[in-house]
Design an enzyme around this catalytic site. Sequence first.
Site, short mmCIF file in Angstrom:
data_model
loop_
_atom_site.label_atom_id
_atom_site.label_comp_id
_atom_site.label_asym_id
_atom_site.label_seq_id
_atom_site.Cartn_x
_atom_site.Cartn_y
_atom_site.Cartn_z
N ILE A 93 0.90 -1.16 0.00
CA ILE A 93 0.00 0.00 0.00
C ILE A 93 0.93 1.20 0.00
CG2 ILE A 93 -1.58 1.43 1.35
CD1 ILE A 93 -2.96 -0.97 2.36
N PHE A 94 0.73 2.08 -0.96
CA PHE A 94 1.63 3.23 -1.06
C PHE A 94 0.85 4.45 -1.54
CE2 PHE A 94 4.69 5.82 -3.58
CZ PHE A 94 5.53 6.18 -2.54
N VAL A 95 1.05 5.55 -0.85
CA VAL A 95 0.48 6.83 -1.23
C VAL A 95 1.65 7.75 -1.54
CG1 VAL A 95 -0.92 8.80 -0.48
CG2 VAL A 95 -1.53 6.48 0.26
N LYS A 102 -4.57 12.81 3.43
CA LYS A 102 -5.87 13.14 2.82
C LYS A 102 -6.86 11.97 2.91
CE LYS A 102 -3.61 16.23 -0.50
NZ LYS A 102 -3.87 17.45 0.20
N GLY A 103 -6.51 10.93 3.70
CA GLY A 103 -7.42 9.80 3.86
C GLY A 103 -7.29 8.74 2.78
N GLY A 105 -4.67 6.54 2.18
CA GLY A 105 -4.21 5.27 2.73
C GLY A 105 -5.33 4.55 3.47
N ASN A 132 8.67 1.89 9.90
CA ASN A 132 7.60 2.55 9.16
C ASN A 132 6.52 3.08 10.11
OD1 ASN A 132 5.43 3.24 7.47
ND2 ASN A 132 5.99 1.66 5.98
N TYR A 138 -1.98 0.91 11.30
CA TYR A 138 -2.58 -0.42 11.29
C TYR A 138 -3.06 -0.83 12.67
CZ TYR A 138 -0.46 -0.70 6.66
OH TYR A 138 -0.11 -0.46 5.36
#
Length: 165
Positions: A93-95, A102-103, A105, A132, A138
């Site tokens: 998962i990468f933004v 900005k929501g 992820g 990380n 999470y």
Amino acid sequence: MAETEIKPGLNIRTAQKEDASLILEFIKGIAEFENLSYLVTATEETLTESMFGERPYAEVFFAELDGVPAGFTVFFHNFSTFVGKQGLYIEDIFVKPEFRGKGIGKAMFLHCVKLAKERNCGRMEWTVLDWNPAREFYEYFGAGPVDGWHIYRMGAEKFEDALEK
């Protein structure tokens, strides 16, 4: 999986074969973020074959903000003999940095949760580097590290050596 409107301007869409170059761009982005760029050997051709070929091994979706690709998720199904069901394994998962906070992820993670529920998965798993800051993210949702388990990995360069032993 159809396009799903998450909130105004944010859209989750399933990757298509013609997205191979965009997938590779995101892979290089996450590798740079993790200081692991030297490990990327994927090409558009290997990604196209592995994700959209005769036997797809992984799925990808993008988060787009106002039509601009802002994040991506790569996942596949694994299987738990103990649970007796498939699981959903999140590989990445990468933004992109300019879109964080900005929501996006959260939307991608919850999209994985929704898919796992819809597909009757027994669990969802992923790995996180120890440094990380996403670990706190999470844990907020109820996930945690698995005590007593270590991830082992054998690269393709070791296959022949192993077969000779």
